[in-house]
Design a protein around this motif. Structure first.
Motif, PDB file in Angstrom:
ATOM      1  N   ARG A   1       0.650  -1.018   0.202  1.00  0.00           N
ATOM      2  CA  ARG A   1       0.063  -0.693  -0.035  1.00  0.00           C
ATOM      3  C   ARG A   1       0.968   0.967  -0.678  1.00  0.00           C
ATOM      4  NH1 ARG A   1      -3.770   0.564   4.968  1.00  0.00           N
ATOM      5  NH2 ARG A   1      -2.070  -0.362   5.489  1.00  0.00           N
ATOM      6  N   VAL A   2       1.005   2.729  -0.371  1.00  0.00           N
ATOM      7  CA  VAL A   2       0.981   3.814  -0.952  1.00  0.00           C
ATOM      8  C   VAL A   2       0.486   5.079   0.234  1.00  0.00           C
ATOM      9  CG1 VAL A   2       1.943   5.279  -1.689  1.00  0.00           C
ATOM     10  CG2 VAL A   2       2.193   3.191  -2.841  1.00  0.00           C
ATOM     11  N   ALA A   3       0.533   5.503   0.918  1.00  0.00           N
ATOM     12  CA  ALA A   3       0.249   6.809   1.270  1.00  0.00           C
ATOM     13  C   ALA A   3       0.674   7.881   0.823  1.00  0.00           C
ATOM     14  CB  ALA A   3       0.297   6.508   3.042  1.00  0.00           C
ATOM     15  N   VAL A   4       0.263   8.732  -0.016  1.00  0.00           N
ATOM     16  CA  VAL A   4       0.353   9.795  -0.016  1.00  0.00           C
ATOM     17  C   VAL A   4       0.185  11.097   0.961  1.00  0.00           C
ATOM     18  CG1 VAL A   4       0.278  11.273  -1.864  1.00  0.00           C
ATOM     19  CG2 VAL A   4      -0.164   9.289  -2.734  1.00  0.00           C
ATOM     20  N   MET A   5       1.093  12.039   1.279  1.00  0.00           N
ATOM     21  CA  MET A   5       0.739  13.267   2.252  1.00  0.00           C
ATOM     22  C   MET A   5       1.073  13.747   1.788  1.00  0.00           C
ATOM     23  SD  MET A   5       2.724  11.961   5.514  1.00  0.00           S
ATOM     24  CE  MET A   5       1.806  12.912   6.519  1.00  0.00           C
ATOM     25  N   LEU A   6       0.891  14.882   1.799  1.00  0.00           N
ATOM     26  CA  LEU A   6       0.683  16.552   1.577  1.00  0.00           C
ATOM     27  C   LEU A   6       0.699  17.722   2.665  1.00  0.00           C
ATOM     28  CD1 LEU A   6       1.132  19.168  -0.218  1.00  0.00           C
ATOM     29  CD2 LEU A   6      -1.230  18.470  -0.414  1.00  0.00           C
ATOM     30  N   ASN A   7       1.073  18.631   2.965  1.00  0.00           N
ATOM     31  CA  ASN A   7       1.270  19.392   4.356  1.00  0.00           C
ATOM     32  C   ASN A   7       0.814  18.833   5.538  1.00  0.00           C
ATOM     33  OD1 ASN A   7       1.690  21.740   2.603  1.00  0.00           O
ATOM     34  ND2 ASN A   7      -0.709  21.827   1.868  1.00  0.00           N
ATOM     35  N   GLY A   8       1.725  17.216   5.996  1.00  0.00           N
ATOM     36  CA  GLY A   8       1.466  16.886   7.424  1.00  0.00           C
ATOM     37  C   GLY A   8       0.542  15.842   7.448  1.00  0.00           C
ATOM     38  N   GLU A   9      -0.242  15.691   5.880  1.00  0.00           N
ATOM     39  CA  GLU A   9      -1.051  15.202   5.887  1.00  0.00           C
ATOM     40  C   GLU A   9      -1.272  13.397   4.768  1.00  0.00           C
ATOM     41  OE1 GLU A   9      -4.827  18.709   7.459  1.00  0.00           O
ATOM     42  OE2 GLU A   9      -4.842  17.725   5.336  1.00  0.00           O
ATOM     43  N   ILE A  10      -2.137  12.745   5.854  1.00  0.00           N
ATOM     44  CA  ILE A  10      -1.927  11.451   4.422  1.00  0.00           C
ATOM     45  C   ILE A  10      -3.156  11.979   3.361  1.00  0.00           C
ATOM     46  CG2 ILE A  10      -2.754   9.045   3.898  1.00  0.00           C
ATOM     47  CD1 ILE A  10      -1.011   8.288   6.444  1.00  0.00           C
ATOM     48  N   ARG A  11      -3.172  11.760   2.655  1.00  0.00           N
ATOM     49  CA  ARG A  11      -4.113  12.279   1.656  1.00  0.00           C
ATOM     50  C   ARG A  11      -4.927  11.637   1.297  1.00  0.00           C
ATOM     51  NH1 ARG A  11      -3.712  18.116  -0.061  1.00  0.00           N
ATOM     52  NH2 ARG A  11      -6.115  17.928  -1.087  1.00  0.00           N
ATOM     53  N   GLN A  12      -4.486   9.915   0.424  1.00  0.00           N
ATOM     54  CA  GLN A  12      -5.164   8.745   0.183  1.00  0.00           C
ATOM     55  C   GLN A  12      -4.162   7.562   0.853  1.00  0.00           C
ATOM     56  OE1 GLN A  12      -5.851   8.315  -3.987  1.00  0.00           O
ATOM     57  NE2 GLN A  12      -7.096   6.402  -4.122  1.00  0.00           N
ATOM     58  N   ILE A  13      -4.490   6.531   1.330  1.00  0.00           N
ATOM     59  CA  ILE A  13      -3.264   5.052   1.519  1.00  0.00           C
ATOM     60  C   ILE A  13      -4.589   3.728   0.538  1.00  0.00           C
ATOM     61  CG2 ILE A  13      -4.335   4.528   3.955  1.00  0.00           C
ATOM     62  CD1 ILE A  13      -1.589   3.569   4.701  1.00  0.00           C
ATOM     63  N   ALA A  14      -3.505   3.105   0.068  1.00  0.00           N
ATOM     64  CA  ALA A  14      -4.221   2.358  -0.846  1.00  0.00           C
ATOM     65  C   ALA A  14      -3.447   1.246  -1.512  1.00  0.00           C
ATOM     66  CB  ALA A  14      -5.227   3.062  -1.968  1.00  0.00           C
ATOM     67  N   THR A  15      -4.145   0.429  -2.416  1.00  0.00           N
ATOM     68  CA  THR A  15      -2.978  -0.803  -3.271  1.00  0.00           C
ATOM     69  C   THR A  15      -2.257   0.346  -3.977  1.00  0.00           C
ATOM     70  OG1 THR A  15      -4.243  -1.554  -4.357  1.00  0.00           O
ATOM     71  CG2 THR A  15      -4.173  -2.328  -2.723  1.00  0.00           C
ATOM     72  N   PRO A  16      -0.929   0.406  -4.717  1.00  0.00           N
ATOM     73  CA  PRO A  16      -0.931   0.885  -6.137  1.00  0.00           C
ATOM     74  C   PRO A  16      -1.693   0.868  -6.867  1.00  0.00           C
ATOM     75  CG  PRO A  16       0.911  -0.745  -5.703  1.00  0.00           C
ATOM     76  CD  PRO A  16      -0.302  -0.447  -4.308  1.00  0.00           C
ATOM     77  N   GLY A  17      -2.577  -0.612  -7.657  1.00  0.00           N
ATOM     78  CA  GLY A  17      -4.036  -0.374  -8.890  1.00  0.00           C
ATOM     79  C   GLY A  17      -4.530   0.553  -8.164  1.00  0.00           C
ATOM     80  N   GLU A  18      -5.592   0.340  -7.584  1.00  0.00           N
ATOM     81  CA  GLU A  18      -6.119   1.473  -6.666  1.00  0.00           C
ATOM     82  C   GLU A  18      -6.183   3.298  -6.810  1.00  0.00           C
ATOM     83  OE1 GLU A  18      -8.337  -1.476  -3.010  1.00  0.00           O
ATOM     84  OE2 GLU A  18      -7.233   0.402  -2.108  1.00  0.00           O
ATOM     85  N   LEU A  19      -4.550   3.314  -6.816  1.00  0.00           N
ATOM     86  CA  LEU A  19      -4.384   4.136  -6.601  1.00  0.00           C
ATOM     87  C   LEU A  19      -4.252   5.063  -7.469  1.00  0.00           C
ATOM     88  CD1 LEU A  19      -2.971   6.585  -3.958  1.00  0.00           C
ATOM     89  CD2 LEU A  19      -0.948   5.809  -4.451  1.00  0.00           C
ATOM     90  N   VAL A  20      -2.804   4.648  -8.998  1.00  0.00           N
ATOM     91  CA  VAL A  20      -3.306   4.446 -10.003  1.00  0.00           C
ATOM     92  C   VAL A  20      -4.947   4.826 -10.497  1.00  0.00           C
ATOM     93  CG1 VAL A  20      -2.770   4.073 -12.350  1.00  0.00           C
ATOM     94  CG2 VAL A  20      -1.510   3.850 -10.741  1.00  0.00           C
ATOM     95  N   ARG A  21      -5.648   4.068 -10.253  1.00  0.00           N
ATOM     96  CA  ARG A  21      -6.886   3.920 -10.934  1.00  0.00           C
ATOM     97  C   ARG A  21      -7.691   4.944 -10.719  1.00  0.00           C
ATOM     98  NH1 ARG A  21      -6.102  -1.886 -10.125  1.00  0.00           N
ATOM     99  NH2 ARG A  21      -7.512  -1.938  -8.476  1.00  0.00           N
TER     100      ARG A  21
END
Length: 252
Positions: free
Chosen positions: A205-225
C-alpha cells in the motif's frame, strides 16, 4: 504491527504532522510518498521515537512505544537511512555486529549472523567482512547498512529514503533485494520515499502525504485507478508520464 493513532507534531509552532492515523499490518510493506516538508519522515521517525509526537499514540506489536526506554526500543527496530551512517573506523563486520554486541550476544552467534547477512545482501563475508566503509562503493555501503539494520533480527524495518543517493542501476537492483528481504524474513516494513515509481513498485500500500496529512492510502492499483483528489492524481501522473515516455521511445 505498527499503529499510529491521531499523531501530531509541530516544530517551532509550524505543524509537520496533523492528526495522522496509519496502520501497517504484520508482514506488510507500506510506502509513504510526498514532497519535501510533507511530514513523511517525521511520521516514520515517530515509530522508533527519534521524534516524539506532541499528541496521539504510536504502538508497535500492540505496545505503546513509550512503555520502554527509547534506546531499548530502537535496538528492536531495524532502521536504514539514505546516508547510511556506517562508522568509518570500524570494519564491515564490526559495523554489523554493533547492536548484537550491545545485546550481549555470544561471539559465535554474532559471527554467524554477520556471515548470514552479508551473504543475503550479496557481499560474501570472506571478501567483505574485514573491509572498511571507504573501501566500498555506495551501493555496497548501503547493502552493509541494510545488513546492520537486520542484525538483531527485528520484526519491524523502517526505511528512510534508503536508495535516494544511489545511481539508477544500483537503485533498481537494491529495490528488488529489499523487497525479497522483506518477504523472505517476514518483516513489517514502513518506507519513506520521494519516488512514486519506487513506491508503486515495492509497496503493498502507498500513503500519499501533503502538508502533514495523508491524502490517500491505497494499493498501487487503486491509487492509479482512483486517486482521491487532484493532488494524488498529480503525484500518480508523474509515474504515468514516465511510463508513457518510455513507451514512446520504443515506437518505430
Amino acid at each position: 504491527m505498527i499503529e499510529l493513532e491521531r499523531v501530531e507534531k509541530s516544530f517551532g509552532g509550524m505543524p509537520a504532522v496533523r492528526g495522522v492515523s496509519l496502520t501497517v499490518a504484520k508482514g506488510e510493506l507500506v510506502a509513504i510518498v510526498g514532497g519535501s516538508g510533507s511530514g513523511k519522515t517525521t511520521l516514520l521517525r515517530m515509530v522508533n521515537r527519534l521524534v516524539e509526537p506532541d499528541a496521539g499514540e504510536v504502538r508497535v506489536g500492540g505496545r505503546d512505544v513509550r512503555a520502554e526506554p527509547a534506546v531499548a526500543l530502537r535496538r528492536t527496530i531495524g532502521y536504514v537511512i539514505q546516508h547510511i551512517g556506517l562508522l568509518p573506523h570500524l570494519t564491515v563486520e564490526e559495523n554489523i555486529a554493533m547492536v548484537p554486541r550491545l545485546l550481549d550476544w555470544t561471539r559465535e552467534a554474532i559471527a554467524s549472523r554477520v556471515t548470514e547477512l552479508l551473504d543475503r545482501v550479496g557481499l560474501p563475508a570472506s571478501r567483505y567482512a574485514a573491509r572498511y566503509p571507504d573501501e566500498l562503493s555506495g551501493g555496497q555501503q548501503q547493502r552493509v547498512g541494510i545488513a546492520r539494520a537486520l542484525a538483531a533480527k527485528p520484526r519491524v524495518l523502517l526505511l528512510d529514503e534508503p536508495l535516494g543517493a544511489l545511481d539508477p542501476i544500483t537503485r533498481v537492483a537494491l529495490q528488488r533485494e529489499l523487497r525479497a528481504i522483506h518477504r523472505d524474513l517476514g518483516l513489517t516494513t514502513l518506507m519513506v520515499t520521494h519516488d512514486i515509481v519506487e513506491a508503486l513498485s515495492l509497496a503493498d500500500r502507498v500513503a500519499v502525504m501533503l502538508n502533514g496529512e495523508i491524502r490517500q492510502i491505497a494499493t498501487p492499483g487503486e491509487l492509479v485507478r482512483a486517486p482521491a483528489d487532484d493532488w494524488v492524481a498529480e503525484v500518480v501522473e508523474v509515474a504515468r508520464a514516465q511510463g508513457e515516455t518510455l513507451r514512446g521511445l520504443g515506437q518505430p
